[in-house]
Write a protein that holds these residues in place. Structure first.
Motif, PDB file in Angstrom:
ATOM      1  N   GLU A 111      16.126   1.913  -8.820  1.00 42.74           N
ATOM      2  CA  GLU A 111      15.688   2.357 -10.151  1.00 42.74           C
ATOM      3  C   GLU A 111      14.769   1.331 -10.820  1.00 42.74           C
ATOM      4  N   GLU A 112      15.008   0.047 -10.529  1.00 42.19           N
ATOM      5  CA  GLU A 112      14.231  -0.975 -11.227  1.00 42.19           C
ATOM      6  C   GLU A 112      13.057  -1.505 -10.399  1.00 42.19           C
ATOM      7  N   VAL A 113      12.841  -0.921  -9.213  1.00 44.69           N
ATOM      8  CA  VAL A 113      11.757  -1.442  -8.373  1.00 44.69           C
ATOM      9  C   VAL A 113      10.403  -1.153  -9.034  1.00 44.69           C
ATOM     10  N   GLN A 114       9.474  -2.084  -8.891  1.00 44.17           N
ATOM     11  CA  GLN A 114       8.137  -1.890  -9.432  1.00 44.17           C
ATOM     12  C   GLN A 114       7.107  -2.539  -8.504  1.00 44.17           C
ATOM     13  N   ALA A 115       5.860  -2.375  -8.862  1.00 38.85           N
ATOM     14  CA  ALA A 115       4.776  -2.789  -7.959  1.00 38.85           C
ATOM     15  C   ALA A 115       4.846  -4.280  -7.613  1.00 38.85           C
ATOM     16  N   THR A 116       5.400  -5.094  -8.496  1.00 39.05           N
ATOM     17  CA  THR A 116       5.474  -6.535  -8.224  1.00 39.05           C
ATOM     18  C   THR A 116       6.460  -6.866  -7.102  1.00 39.05           C
TER      19      THR A 116
ATOM     20  N   GLN B 175       4.481   2.270 -12.594  1.00 43.95           N
ATOM     21  CA  GLN B 175       4.690   1.478 -11.370  1.00 43.95           C
ATOM     22  C   GLN B 175       4.951   0.024 -11.697  1.00 43.95           C
ATOM     23  N   LEU B 176       4.595  -0.372 -12.897  1.00 50.85           N
ATOM     24  CA  LEU B 176       4.905  -1.706 -13.404  1.00 50.85           C
ATOM     25  C   LEU B 176       5.524  -1.563 -14.792  1.00 50.85           C
ATOM     26  N   PHE B 177       6.375  -2.521 -15.125  1.00 56.91           N
ATOM     27  CA  PHE B 177       7.005  -2.490 -16.440  1.00 56.91           C
ATOM     28  C   PHE B 177       6.434  -3.630 -17.291  1.00 56.91           C
TER      29      PHE B 177
ATOM     30  N   THR C 101      13.396  12.216  -9.447  1.00 56.98           N
ATOM     31  CA  THR C 101      14.097  11.107 -10.100  1.00 56.98           C
ATOM     32  C   THR C 101      14.379   9.999  -9.068  1.00 56.98           C
TER      33      THR C 101
ATOM     34  N   GLN D 184       3.151   3.022  -3.618  1.00 54.11           N
ATOM     35  CA  GLN D 184       2.619   3.822  -4.719  1.00 54.11           C
ATOM     36  C   GLN D 184       2.974   5.314  -4.601  1.00 54.11           C
ATOM     37  N   GLU D 185       2.818   5.855  -3.368  1.00 53.55           N
ATOM     38  CA  GLU D 185       3.045   7.299  -3.205  1.00 53.55           C
ATOM     39  C   GLU D 185       4.489   7.671  -3.528  1.00 53.55           C
TER      40      GLU D 185
ATOM     41  N   ASN E 264       0.809  -1.220   0.000  1.00 53.77           N
ATOM     42  CA  ASN E 264       0.000   0.000   0.000  1.00 53.77           C
ATOM     43  C   ASN E 264       0.839   1.267   0.000  1.00 53.77           C
ATOM     44  N   GLY E 265       2.008   1.198   0.617  1.00 51.16           N
ATOM     45  CA  GLY E 265       2.800   2.415   0.788  1.00 51.16           C
ATOM     46  C   GLY E 265       3.695   2.755  -0.389  1.00 51.16           C
TER      47      GLY E 265
ATOM     48  N   PRO F 269      10.538  13.024 -13.591  1.00 48.13           N
ATOM     49  CA  PRO F 269       9.753  13.960 -12.780  1.00 48.13           C
ATOM     50  C   PRO F 269       8.755  14.774 -13.606  1.00 48.13           C
TER      51      PRO F 269
ATOM     52  N   LEU G 276       5.835  12.518 -13.924  1.00 50.41           N
ATOM     53  CA  LEU G 276       5.197  12.243 -12.629  1.00 50.41           C
ATOM     54  C   LEU G 276       4.469  13.465 -12.070  1.00 50.41           C
TER      55      LEU G 276
ATOM     56  N   GLU H 205      -6.282   1.460  -1.895  1.00 53.26           N
ATOM     57  CA  GLU H 205      -5.885   1.449  -0.484  1.00 53.26           C
ATOM     58  C   GLU H 205      -4.547   2.156  -0.340  1.00 53.26           C
TER      59      GLU H 205
ATOM     60  N   PRO I   7      -1.726   3.974   2.897  1.00 53.01           N
ATOM     61  CA  PRO I   7      -1.490   4.496   4.242  1.00 53.01           C
ATOM     62  C   PRO I   7      -1.126   5.979   4.131  1.00 53.01           C
TER      63      PRO I   7
ATOM     64  N   ARG J  79      10.103   6.979 -15.372  1.00 52.26           N
ATOM     65  CA  ARG J  79       9.566   7.737 -14.224  1.00 52.26           C
ATOM     66  C   ARG J  79      10.216   9.121 -14.119  1.00 52.26           C
TER      67      ARG J  79
ATOM     68  N   LEU K 132       6.694   5.927  -5.401  1.00 50.46           N
ATOM     69  CA  LEU K 132       7.007   5.729  -6.824  1.00 50.46           C
ATOM     70  C   LEU K 132       6.463   6.876  -7.675  1.00 50.46           C
ATOM     71  N   MET K 133       5.294   7.391  -7.285  1.00 51.44           N
ATOM     72  CA  MET K 133       4.649   8.426  -8.093  1.00 51.44           C
ATOM     73  C   MET K 133       5.077   9.841  -7.692  1.00 51.44           C
ATOM     74  N   LEU K 134       5.936   9.951  -6.702  1.00 56.35           N
ATOM     75  CA  LEU K 134       6.396  11.265  -6.266  1.00 56.35           C
ATOM     76  C   LEU K 134       7.259  11.890  -7.373  1.00 56.35           C
ATOM     77  N   PRO K 135       6.931  13.116  -7.787  1.00 60.70           N
ATOM     78  CA  PRO K 135       7.666  13.708  -8.913  1.00 60.70           C
ATOM     79  C   PRO K 135       9.126  14.055  -8.583  1.00 60.70           C
TER      80      PRO K 135
END
Lengths: 262, 302
Positions: free
Chosen positions: A254-259, B71-73, A92, A84-85, A81-82, B91, B94, B103, B105, B89, A87-90
């Motif tokens: 750099e390569e981290v993703q939601a999975t 968020q996914l590739f 680099t 996403q914020e 859950n945490g 800036p 983004l 969901e 936190p 990604r 990763l999407m933070l503007p």
């Protein structure tokens, strides 16, 4: 404030309550430790030594710092859950990584030194009033503290890599990995020594104990071939190893993703 | 590789400027481990619309949004969001995308502190607009975030996302956790925040909450986009009607549902029915029709 500064601010703001609680706990431990020592000294008639701060400082620097480093990416990289914020933070990936890296590698040791000093400034006069102990403030400007900072920089980088590499149980898994790596390297070293000595001394090889520590290996003066090896060792230990860990950790970020979230 | 992406980016910027597309996905393949989810998925999203992203549970709605937002590739294929490669990604990309997850936190701090900490990352963030949305949603900015209910947190993030003035806004199940008055307020607020240069994609199961808000619709089924068009495109070709006899023999009927007093049917429009509006076609029926048709005819309705 530039983007990197904003990221630093975000890191501080999101963990300031936990860090404040940590600083307060540290202060109370130091106060309790000093008070117990004073009691013991007074009733056992043993002279009161000034060693409390210096002896507790490495524990908080290393244990606290390495645990904080291990947890620094847990939510932002690996929480379902945490993540996403963050990763999407503007910003680099490098900025996001460095914000955490710089705080845990440099800001934490400075902050803990300041907390120790301030704690001694508050505790010592109280101890003087209550028990008549001499005022011995924590002195951060010693060679011992400087060496601890240098060693912390190395170990922090290893735990930083562990923080980005392992999806959960970062601290324990890093320690476990270091243990396994240590055993593997020791076994290889032992085999190497056995082989070399067998060639030179044949079957008359005798075993003997070698006792050394990193401190003696790296910080005691030496000349000639040993001195050269020592310089190479220092460069590998204090420069190459941390840089390798930081660069590898950055690539993981750099390569981290939601999975990767668990 | 970098040159390919850069050249792709340039081409796509041209596409955006000429075709009004903000998102383009071509031949996307994506798997979770060895289980494939998307195979040869294509998608084009045009600027200035509130898209509804519909699909069964596990059809990949959230995954699709995560692929678009970086968020996914994807395993294969080409994706572009606002002319950028999402995997990088950057800036600049983004800061033009706001993603409201199902969901999430929030840190232990006051809403005002959170606003101060995060809004600075969005160059077009409008504080006045945010204050107005918070007022509409009856949010107390002095309240601690950890003391807020899920619905209040969701409304706070929604107000934040709308006030950030990003070009793309992804809302994943935004009405989950909202009370009935808040759902109405949600529709009104989203509609009022919509401008020609913004694009919203709302992923939802609660189609009744989104009635009269989302159009066009994107329907995901079996790893493919089986529908990406307006509701009008269906009502132009088909008409909804209530019939009292079982429409089993009627070849023009593409969908039927037993209701009180007969059958609700969707049938192809005949020449005589030109101009006949028939019964209003709700999103739930439309979804069922499209999915059922897709099961019968490979490729679905386009």
């Amino acid at each position: 404030m530039n983007r990197f500064g904003l990221l630093i601010n975000r890191e501080i703001q999101t963990s300031k309550r936990d860090l404040s609680f940590y600083a307060l706990t540290l202060f109370l431990i130091l106060f309790a430790s000093e008070t117990i020592r004073s009691f013991v000294s007074q009733y056992s008639q043993i002279a009161f030594g000034p060693a409390t701060y210096a002896s507790l400082f490495p524990n908080f620097l290393f244990l606290g710092g390495l645990i904080i480093t291990s947890l620094s990416f847990a939510t932002d990289m690996f929480s379902k859950n945490g993540q996403q914020e963050w990763l999407m933070l503007p910003a680099t990936s490098l900025e996001k990584f460095l914000a955490k890296g710089v705080l845990t590698a440099f800001a934490y040791p400075i902050a803990i030194t300041v907390v120790f000093f301030l704690a001694s400034v508050i505790i010592e006069p109280i101890q003087l009033l209550l028990f008549g102990n001499p005022v011995t403030l924590f002195n951060p400007f010693t060679t011992g503290i400087a060496i601890q900072f240098a060693v912390y920089w190395v170990w922090q980088s290893i735990f930083l890599l562990g923080a980005t590499y392992f999806h959960k149980g970062h601290f324990l898994k890093t320690i476990l990995s270091l243990g396994i790596l240590g055993i593997a390297l020791a076994t290889l070293f032992l085999l190497f020594v056995k082989v070399i000595f067998s060639i030179k001394y044949g079957s008359s090889l005798r075993t003997f104990d070698i006792v050394f520590s990193f401190d003696s290996l790296l910080f005691k003066p030496a000349s000639g071939v040993i001195g050269t090896f020592r310089v190479i060792g220092k460069i590998l230990y204090f420069v190459v190893l941390p840089l390798f860990c930081w660069v590898t950790a950055f690539f993981r970020v750099e390569e981290v993703q939601a999975t990767d979230a668990v | 590789m970098a040159n390919e992406i850069e050249s792709g980016q340039t081409n796509l910027t041209e596409v955006v400027s000429t075709n009004n597309s903000v998102i383009l996905m071509q031949d996307i393949g994506f798997s979770y481990g060895k289980t494939p989810l998307f195979t040869h998925l294509d998608l084009e999203i045009k600027q200035g619309n509130i898209y509804g992203l519909l699909g069964k549970n596990g059809s990949g709605k959230t995954t699709l949004l995560k692929l678009i937002s970086g968020q996914l590739f994807p395993d294969e294929g080409f994706t572009s969001a606002l002319g950028f490669d999402p995997m990088r990604r950057k800036p600049a990309m983004l800061s033009e995308i706001f993603y409201l997850p199902e969901e999430f936190p929030l840190p232990k701090m006051k809403a005002t502190e959170y606003l101060k900490m995060r809004s600075v990352f969005y160059p077009r963030f409008d504080n006045l607009m945010f204050a107005q949305y918070c007022k509409d949603f009856e949010l107390d900015m002095q309240q601690n975030l950890n003391e807020m209910s899920l619905g209040q947190k969701k409304k706070l993030l929604l107000a934040f996302g709308l006030a950030s003035n990003t070009s793309l806004l992804f809302l994943d199940e935004p009405t989950n956790g909202l009370d009935i008055p808040s759902k109405r307020q949600f529709r009104q607020t989203v509609a009022s925040a919509m401008t020609e240069d913004r694009t919203f994609i709302i992923s939802t199961h609660q189609v009744r909450d989104m009635e009269n808000l989302i159009d066009p619709l994107i329907i995901l089924h079996d790893g493919k986009i089986i529908f990406n068009d307006t509701v009008d495109s269906i009502t132009d070709k088909y008409v909804m009607a209530l019939v009292t006899t079982d429409p089993q023999q009627d070849e023009k009927v593409v969908y039927k549902e037993k209701v009180l007093g007969g059958w609700m049917v969707l049938r192809q429009r005949s020449e005589q029915e030109e101009g006949n509006e028939g019964q209003p076609l709700d999103l739930e029926t439309l979804f069922n029709v499209v999915v059922e048709q897709s099961t019968r005819v490979q490729g679905g309705m386009r």
